[in-house]
Each structure stands twice: as C-alpha cells, then as structure tokens.
Design a protein around this motif. Structure first.
Motif, short mmCIF file in Angstrom:
data_model
loop_
_atom_site.label_atom_id
_atom_site.label_comp_id
_atom_site.label_asym_id
_atom_site.label_seq_id
_atom_site.Cartn_x
_atom_site.Cartn_y
_atom_site.Cartn_z
N THR A 78 42.58 33.16 48.36
CA THR A 78 42.38 31.90 47.50
C THR A 78 43.59 32.04 46.58
O THR A 78 43.98 30.87 45.97
CB THR A 78 40.98 32.21 46.81
N LEU A 79 44.13 33.00 45.86
CA LEU A 79 45.13 33.04 44.85
C LEU A 79 46.48 32.24 45.79
O LEU A 79 47.29 31.80 45.09
CB LEU A 79 45.52 34.48 44.44
N MET A 80 46.67 32.95 47.00
CA MET A 80 48.02 32.40 47.77
C MET A 80 48.00 31.03 47.91
O MET A 80 49.01 30.15 47.92
CB MET A 80 48.17 33.39 48.70
N GLN A 81 46.57 30.62 48.35
CA GLN A 81 46.62 29.07 48.64
C GLN A 81 46.78 28.32 47.53
O GLN A 81 47.64 27.24 47.61
CB GLN A 81 45.20 28.94 49.36
N ARG A 82 46.11 28.51 46.33
CA ARG A 82 46.27 28.04 45.11
C ARG A 82 47.89 28.00 44.68
O ARG A 82 48.45 26.96 43.97
CB ARG A 82 45.59 28.44 44.16
N THR B 238 39.18 40.09 51.96
CA THR B 238 38.18 39.45 52.44
C THR B 238 37.26 39.16 51.22
O THR B 238 36.37 38.11 51.55
CB THR B 238 37.50 40.70 53.40
N GLY B 239 37.29 39.57 50.15
CA GLY B 239 36.56 39.04 48.96
C GLY B 239 35.80 40.27 48.15
O GLY B 239 35.28 41.11 49.11
N VAL B 240 35.95 40.42 47.01
CA VAL B 240 35.08 41.31 46.41
C VAL B 240 33.69 40.99 45.68
O VAL B 240 33.47 39.81 46.50
CB VAL B 240 36.04 41.92 45.07
N SER B 241 33.11 41.64 45.05
CA SER B 241 31.81 41.33 44.69
C SER B 241 31.45 39.88 44.14
O SER B 241 30.55 39.15 44.39
CB SER B 241 31.13 42.11 43.64
N ASN B 242 32.57 39.11 43.53
CA ASN B 242 32.29 37.66 43.15
C ASN B 242 33.29 36.87 44.05
O ASN B 242 33.22 35.64 43.61
CB ASN B 242 32.80 37.57 41.77
N ASP B 243 33.49 37.30 45.15
CA ASP B 243 34.20 36.46 46.09
C ASP B 243 35.89 36.26 45.77
O ASP B 243 36.29 35.63 46.53
CB ASP B 243 33.62 35.10 46.46
N ALA B 244 36.29 36.80 44.57
CA ALA B 244 37.76 36.78 44.37
C ALA B 244 38.38 37.47 45.59
O ALA B 244 38.12 38.36 46.17
CB ALA B 244 38.10 37.29 43.12
N VAL C 167 40.46 37.98 38.14
CA VAL C 167 41.51 37.11 37.98
C VAL C 167 41.00 35.87 38.59
O VAL C 167 40.65 35.49 39.39
CB VAL C 167 42.64 37.42 39.14
N GLN C 168 40.92 34.86 37.66
CA GLN C 168 40.28 33.43 37.84
C GLN C 168 40.99 32.55 38.89
O GLN C 168 40.39 31.98 39.87
CB GLN C 168 40.50 32.53 36.63
N GLN C 169 42.39 32.63 39.23
CA GLN C 169 42.89 32.12 40.11
C GLN C 169 42.49 32.66 41.60
O GLN C 169 42.64 31.74 42.51
CB GLN C 169 44.63 32.31 39.94
N ALA C 170 42.10 33.66 41.71
CA ALA C 170 41.65 34.38 42.99
C ALA C 170 40.08 34.02 43.33
O ALA C 170 39.77 34.33 44.20
CB ALA C 170 41.86 36.03 42.94
N ASN C 171 39.51 33.34 42.32
CA ASN C 171 38.05 33.39 42.33
C ASN C 171 37.84 31.97 42.71
O ASN C 171 38.04 30.87 42.21
CB ASN C 171 37.49 33.50 41.02
N PRO C 172 37.16 31.65 44.06
CA PRO C 172 37.04 30.32 44.70
C PRO C 172 36.05 29.48 43.89
O PRO C 172 35.88 28.23 44.12
CB PRO C 172 36.79 30.66 46.15
N HIS C 173 35.27 30.23 43.17
CA HIS C 173 33.98 29.61 42.53
C HIS C 173 34.44 29.03 40.94
O HIS C 173 33.56 28.35 40.44
CB HIS C 173 32.72 30.32 42.33
N LEU C 174 35.83 29.25 40.61
CA LEU C 174 36.36 28.86 39.34
C LEU C 174 37.53 27.99 39.73
O LEU C 174 38.01 28.03 40.47
CB LEU C 174 36.60 30.21 38.51
N PRO C 175 37.91 27.19 38.55
CA PRO C 175 38.86 26.06 38.75
C PRO C 175 40.18 26.88 38.74
O PRO C 175 40.28 28.21 38.16
CB PRO C 175 38.80 25.46 37.48
#
Length: 230
Positions: free
Chosen positions: A137-141, A127-133, A218-226
């Motif tokens: 998001t990771l799987m979609q990317r 569902t998303g942790v504190s920074n929305d990771a 994990v940057q790949q899981a963070n929707p706010h980062l590329p």
C-alpha cells in the motif's frame, strides 16, 4: 552494549533479552520472562516503561526509540548504540536507474519480501499486519510501483543535480526515500544505489522501524486511511 536496531518488534536476539531483563528488574511484567523474543508482552511492558518516564499518547506505543532506550540503559547499566549498522555516507549514494523492471504489484511484492528477509522485518509487513497496514500500500501510494520514480516537485526537491538528472534531495524509488534517509538507514549487504528495489525498500523499512516502531503506525501504509507522507 545494546543496539537500537536489534530491539524491534518481531526480533529475537540477545539485545532483546537484555531489554526484557531490564524491564523486569524495573518492575514491569513480562509473564513469559526474558525469552529474547520481542512480542506483545514485551511491547506492553515497554509502553509502561515509556509512560513511567513521561511519554504520553502515541509516544508511549511500546516501540523503543533512542531516547527511551537510553534512559532504560542508564537505569539498568547498559549503553545504547542508536546508529544503524549499515549506514553509509550520503556522498556514497549512487543514482543509476533500473532497466526492465515491470510496474506491477507482483514484482513489487517479490522485492518487498526480499527486503524484509534482508532486514529481519516480518513477512506480515508485506501481507498486512493487524490493521492491514502493509508495504505494498505504501509503495503504490508513493510510486505507483515504479522503481525509477523520482519526485522533482515536492519540498525535498533541492540541491545540485545528480547523475539521474534530478536534484540531490529528491525522493526516489519504490518507497520514495530521500538520499539522506537512504544513507542513514542503508541495509548492510545491499547496494548503495538508491533506485535499487531491495536497497530502497530495505532503507524504508529501517526508517519506519526507527521512526514509528512498526508499520502498523504508518498512515501511508494503511489502506483504510487516506494517503499521508511518512
């Protein structure tokens, strides 16, 4: 003996209690005491321990790794097992693809929640942790929610061809794990088939825990980062 796989953020068990007692004995504050539950207080104390042994910056993130936990064990008098208990031989990995799995987010979410239940990861990893990771998001990317996705063009695409027609070390499945990572981080109770949705995601969860400590890192899981490979 303390198992590295048991002392993760969000876990509650006797190994966490041993970790907490060692930190308190070494002079690092956990106001709630040795409760056996790994929460923010334990993470803060562990980060202080990491800094005390020379870890800096993001390496002192409060999430136990093999090196820092082994050093704490040497100080406190316990041994550490850094192996994942469900690991399998790379030669045991199977490459049969799935049939009839929809490529939509709701389907992916169902599998991700089951993988969290199998591994003990918090539902917030979906569902998303504190920074929305989050895992979705990771799987979609990584795979655009295609459970049979295989990357045959990146740096990993080497080795003899397997039953799926792809080379041995290709990244596969929802979370695009390579066979070596899948085998090393395989979750006990799941099948050996790398394309199996739950087994694939569970292995990715265990890998994230061991390498990053938490999905928030994990940057790949963070929707706010590329996007960035993990």
């Amino acid at each position: 003996m303390v198992s590295l796989s048991n002392v993760r953020f969000g876990k509650t068990d006797n190994d966490v209690k041993t970790l907490q007692s060692a930190l308190i004995e070494a002079g690092f504050s956990i106001p709630a005491g040795a409760t056996g539950s790994f929460g923010p207080q334990t993470r803060s104390a562990y980060a202080a321990w990491q800094r005390s042994i020379g870890f800096k910056g993001s390496d002192a993130n409060g999430f136990p790794g093999c090196s820092s936990l082994t050093k704490l064990g040497a100080t406190a008098g316990f041994t550490v097992d850094c192996r994942h208990p469900g690991s399998i031989a790379k030669t045991s990995v199977e490459y049969t693809k799935n049939s009839g799995i929809s490529t939509d987010e709701d389907t992916a979410r169902t599998f991700a929640l089951e993988a969290c239940a199998r591994t003990g990861a918090p539902r917030e990893w979906v569902t998303g942790v504190s920074n929305d990771a989050n895992l979705l998001t990771l799987m979609q990317r990584e795979s655009s929610f295609h459970a049979n996705a295989v990357n045959q063009s990146d740096v990993n695409a080497k080795g003899p061809r397997q039953a799926d027609g792809a080379r041995l070390n290709c990244s596969r499945g929802y979370a695009q794990v390579i066979p070596g990572t899948f085998a090393q981080n395989h979750q006990a109770g799941t099948v050996n088939r790398i394309y199996d949705p739950v087994a694939n995601i569970a292995a990715a969860i265990n890998y994230i825990w061991d390498r990053y400590g938490d999905i928030s890192q994990v940057q790949q899981a963070n929707p706010h980062l590329p996007p960035r490979g993990y």
